[in-house]
Design a protein around this motif. Structure first.
Motif, PDB file in Angstrom:
ATOM      1  N   MET A   1       0.836  -1.188   0.000  1.00  0.00           N
ATOM      2  CA  MET A   1       0.000   0.000   0.000  1.00  0.00           C
ATOM      3  C   MET A   1       0.877   1.246   0.000  1.00  0.00           C
ATOM      4  O   MET A   1       1.862   1.327   0.716  1.00  0.00           O
ATOM      5  CB  MET A   1      -0.895  -0.019   1.231  1.00  0.00           C
ATOM      6  N   ALA A   2       0.508   2.216  -0.812  1.00  0.00           N
ATOM      7  CA  ALA A   2       1.278   3.447  -0.909  1.00  0.00           C
ATOM      8  C   ALA A   2       1.046   4.318   0.325  1.00  0.00           C
ATOM      9  O   ALA A   2      -0.012   4.273   0.947  1.00  0.00           O
ATOM     10  CB  ALA A   2       0.875   4.210  -2.157  1.00  0.00           C
ATOM     11  N   LYS A   3       2.036   5.105   0.642  1.00  0.00           N
ATOM     12  CA  LYS A   3       1.931   5.999   1.790  1.00  0.00           C
ATOM     13  C   LYS A   3       1.136   7.252   1.419  1.00  0.00           C
ATOM     14  O   LYS A   3       1.191   7.720   0.281  1.00  0.00           O
ATOM     15  CB  LYS A   3       3.320   6.433   2.245  1.00  0.00           C
ATOM     16  N   THR A   4       0.422   7.757   2.395  1.00  0.00           N
ATOM     17  CA  THR A   4      -0.242   9.050   2.248  1.00  0.00           C
ATOM     18  C   THR A   4       0.092   9.889   3.474  1.00  0.00           C
ATOM     19  O   THR A   4       0.513   9.361   4.504  1.00  0.00           O
ATOM     20  CB  THR A   4      -1.780   8.915   2.147  1.00  0.00           C
ATOM     21  N   THR A   5      -0.106  11.168   3.359  1.00  0.00           N
ATOM     22  CA  THR A   5       0.142  12.067   4.477  1.00  0.00           C
ATOM     23  C   THR A   5      -0.955  11.890   5.521  1.00  0.00           C
ATOM     24  O   THR A   5      -2.140  11.913   5.185  1.00  0.00           O
ATOM     25  CB  THR A   5       0.161  13.526   3.988  1.00  0.00           C
ATOM     26  N   GLY A   6      -0.568  11.713   6.771  1.00  0.00           N
ATOM     27  CA  GLY A   6      -1.526  11.561   7.855  1.00  0.00           C
ATOM     28  C   GLY A   6      -2.204  12.876   8.196  1.00  0.00           C
ATOM     29  O   GLY A   6      -1.791  13.952   7.754  1.00  0.00           O
ATOM     30  N   SER A   7      -3.242  12.795   9.000  1.00  0.00           N
ATOM     31  CA  SER A   7      -4.022  13.991   9.318  1.00  0.00           C
ATOM     32  C   SER A   7      -3.208  15.020  10.111  1.00  0.00           C
ATOM     33  O   SER A   7      -3.341  16.224   9.880  1.00  0.00           O
ATOM     34  CB  SER A   7      -5.296  13.626  10.075  1.00  0.00           C
ATOM     35  N   LYS A   8      -2.355  14.568  11.033  1.00  0.00           N
ATOM     36  CA  LYS A   8      -1.543  15.519  11.808  1.00  0.00           C
ATOM     37  C   LYS A   8      -0.541  16.236  10.913  1.00  0.00           C
ATOM     38  O   LYS A   8      -0.350  17.452  11.023  1.00  0.00           O
ATOM     39  CB  LYS A   8      -0.806  14.802  12.938  1.00  0.00           C
ATOM     40  N   GLU A  42       0.429   9.738  -5.792  1.00  0.00           N
ATOM     41  CA  GLU A  42       1.399  10.831  -5.876  1.00  0.00           C
ATOM     42  C   GLU A  42       2.658  10.482  -5.091  1.00  0.00           C
ATOM     43  O   GLU A  42       2.612   9.758  -4.105  1.00  0.00           O
ATOM     44  CB  GLU A  42       0.803  12.121  -5.301  1.00  0.00           C
ATOM     45  N   SER A  43       3.794  11.008  -5.548  1.00  0.00           N
ATOM     46  CA  SER A  43       5.032  10.851  -4.779  1.00  0.00           C
ATOM     47  C   SER A  43       5.782  12.172  -4.797  1.00  0.00           C
ATOM     48  O   SER A  43       5.533  13.033  -5.645  1.00  0.00           O
ATOM     49  CB  SER A  43       5.905   9.731  -5.351  1.00  0.00           C
ATOM     50  N   THR A  44       6.693  12.322  -3.876  1.00  0.00           N
ATOM     51  CA  THR A  44       7.445  13.562  -3.726  1.00  0.00           C
ATOM     52  C   THR A  44       8.461  13.705  -4.854  1.00  0.00           C
ATOM     53  O   THR A  44       9.204  12.765  -5.141  1.00  0.00           O
ATOM     54  CB  THR A  44       8.156  13.577  -2.363  1.00  0.00           C
ATOM     55  N   SER A  45       8.500  14.868  -5.470  1.00  0.00           N
ATOM     56  CA  SER A  45       9.462  15.123  -6.542  1.00  0.00           C
ATOM     57  C   SER A  45      10.861  15.310  -5.968  1.00  0.00           C
ATOM     58  O   SER A  45      11.036  15.494  -4.760  1.00  0.00           O
ATOM     59  CB  SER A  45       9.058  16.387  -7.310  1.00  0.00           C
ATOM     60  N   ARG A  46      11.844  15.262  -6.834  1.00  0.00           N
ATOM     61  CA  ARG A  46      13.221  15.468  -6.398  1.00  0.00           C
ATOM     62  C   ARG A  46      13.400  16.856  -5.795  1.00  0.00           C
ATOM     63  O   ARG A  46      14.062  17.028  -4.770  1.00  0.00           O
ATOM     64  CB  ARG A  46      14.179  15.284  -7.577  1.00  0.00           C
ATOM     65  N   THR A  47      12.788  17.865  -6.410  1.00  0.00           N
ATOM     66  CA  THR A  47      12.888  19.241  -5.903  1.00  0.00           C
ATOM     67  C   THR A  47      12.276  19.367  -4.508  1.00  0.00           C
ATOM     68  O   THR A  47      12.868  19.971  -3.615  1.00  0.00           O
ATOM     69  CB  THR A  47      12.176  20.213  -6.866  1.00  0.00           C
ATOM     70  N   ALA A  48      11.098  18.782  -4.333  1.00  0.00           N
ATOM     71  CA  ALA A  48      10.432  18.847  -3.027  1.00  0.00           C
ATOM     72  C   ALA A  48      11.210  18.046  -1.980  1.00  0.00           C
ATOM     73  O   ALA A  48      11.287  18.452  -0.817  1.00  0.00           O
ATOM     74  CB  ALA A  48       9.010  18.330  -3.138  1.00  0.00           C
ATOM     75  N   ALA A  49      11.804  16.924  -2.385  1.00  0.00           N
ATOM     76  CA  ALA A  49      12.594  16.116  -1.448  1.00  0.00           C
ATOM     77  C   ALA A  49      13.834  16.879  -0.994  1.00  0.00           C
ATOM     78  O   ALA A  49      14.213  16.836   0.180  1.00  0.00           O
ATOM     79  CB  ALA A  49      12.988  14.793  -2.092  1.00  0.00           C
ATOM     80  N   THR A  50      14.465  17.583  -1.912  1.00  0.00           N
ATOM     81  CA  THR A  50      15.631  18.396  -1.563  1.00  0.00           C
ATOM     82  C   THR A  50      15.232  19.509  -0.593  1.00  0.00           C
ATOM     83  O   THR A  50      15.927  19.770   0.386  1.00  0.00           O
ATOM     84  CB  THR A  50      16.270  18.998  -2.834  1.00  0.00           C
ATOM     85  N   LEU A  73       9.194  13.771   2.689  1.00  0.00           N
ATOM     86  CA  LEU A  73      10.417  13.004   2.411  1.00  0.00           C
ATOM     87  C   LEU A  73      10.166  11.501   2.523  1.00  0.00           C
ATOM     88  O   LEU A  73      10.729  10.718   1.752  1.00  0.00           O
ATOM     89  CB  LEU A  73      11.517  13.434   3.380  1.00  0.00           C
ATOM     90  N   SER A  74       9.303  11.098   3.415  1.00  0.00           N
ATOM     91  CA  SER A  74       9.019   9.668   3.563  1.00  0.00           C
ATOM     92  C   SER A  74       8.254   9.102   2.367  1.00  0.00           C
ATOM     93  O   SER A  74       8.217   7.893   2.175  1.00  0.00           O
ATOM     94  CB  SER A  74       8.240   9.403   4.854  1.00  0.00           C
ATOM     95  N   GLN A  75       7.673   9.969   1.562  1.00  0.00           N
ATOM     96  CA  GLN A  75       6.902   9.521   0.406  1.00  0.00           C
ATOM     97  C   GLN A  75       7.661   9.634  -0.906  1.00  0.00           C
ATOM     98  O   GLN A  75       7.091   9.468  -1.981  1.00  0.00           O
ATOM     99  CB  GLN A  75       5.594  10.306   0.339  1.00  0.00           C
ATOM    100  N   ARG A  76       8.944   9.880  -0.819  1.00  0.00           N
ATOM    101  CA  ARG A  76       9.793   9.933  -2.015  1.00  0.00           C
ATOM    102  C   ARG A  76      10.065   8.509  -2.466  1.00  0.00           C
ATOM    103  O   ARG A  76      10.475   7.667  -1.687  1.00  0.00           O
ATOM    104  CB  ARG A  76      11.113  10.637  -1.671  1.00  0.00           C
ATOM    105  N   LYS A  77       9.825   8.243  -3.743  1.00  0.00           N
ATOM    106  CA  LYS A  77      10.118   6.919  -4.256  1.00  0.00           C
ATOM    107  C   LYS A  77      11.611   6.760  -4.440  1.00  0.00           C
ATOM    108  O   LYS A  77      12.299   7.673  -4.861  1.00  0.00           O
ATOM    109  CB  LYS A  77       9.400   6.706  -5.594  1.00  0.00           C
TER     110      LYS A  77
END
Length: 78
Positions: A1-8, A42-50, A73-77
């Motif tokens: 299962m893919a990760k999603t951002t939690g409510s907090k 969706e996954s985090t882009s390289r720019t957003a991860a940086t 960052l935890s959702q970066r492939k």
């Protein structure tokens, strides 16, 4: 299962985006995290991860910024 951002983390990301004193890197990471709140494909882009990495290493950032950055960052492939 893919990760999603939690409510907090999503709430923290929204606070970061609404703050006028937040820097560009924090807002980039928060926007990425918020985008992924309900989108498991969706996954985090390289720019957003940086940007997220910069936020986490900066000692001046708020807990909300760090929460959003960590989520993004935890959702970066690999």
């Amino acid at each position: 299962m893919a990760k999603t951002t939690g409510s907090k983390a999503a709430t923290a990301a929204a606070k970061v985006l609404n703050s006028s004193s937040t820097g560009k890197a924090s807002k980039t990471a928060a926007a990425s995290a918020l985008t992924q709140a309900h989108s498991p494909r969706e996954s985090t882009s390289r720019t957003a991860a940086t940007a997220a990495s910069k936020v986490l290493r900066d000692g001046r950032t708020s807990a909300a910024s760090k929460s959003a950055a960590g989520s993004a960052l935890s959702q970066r492939k690999k």
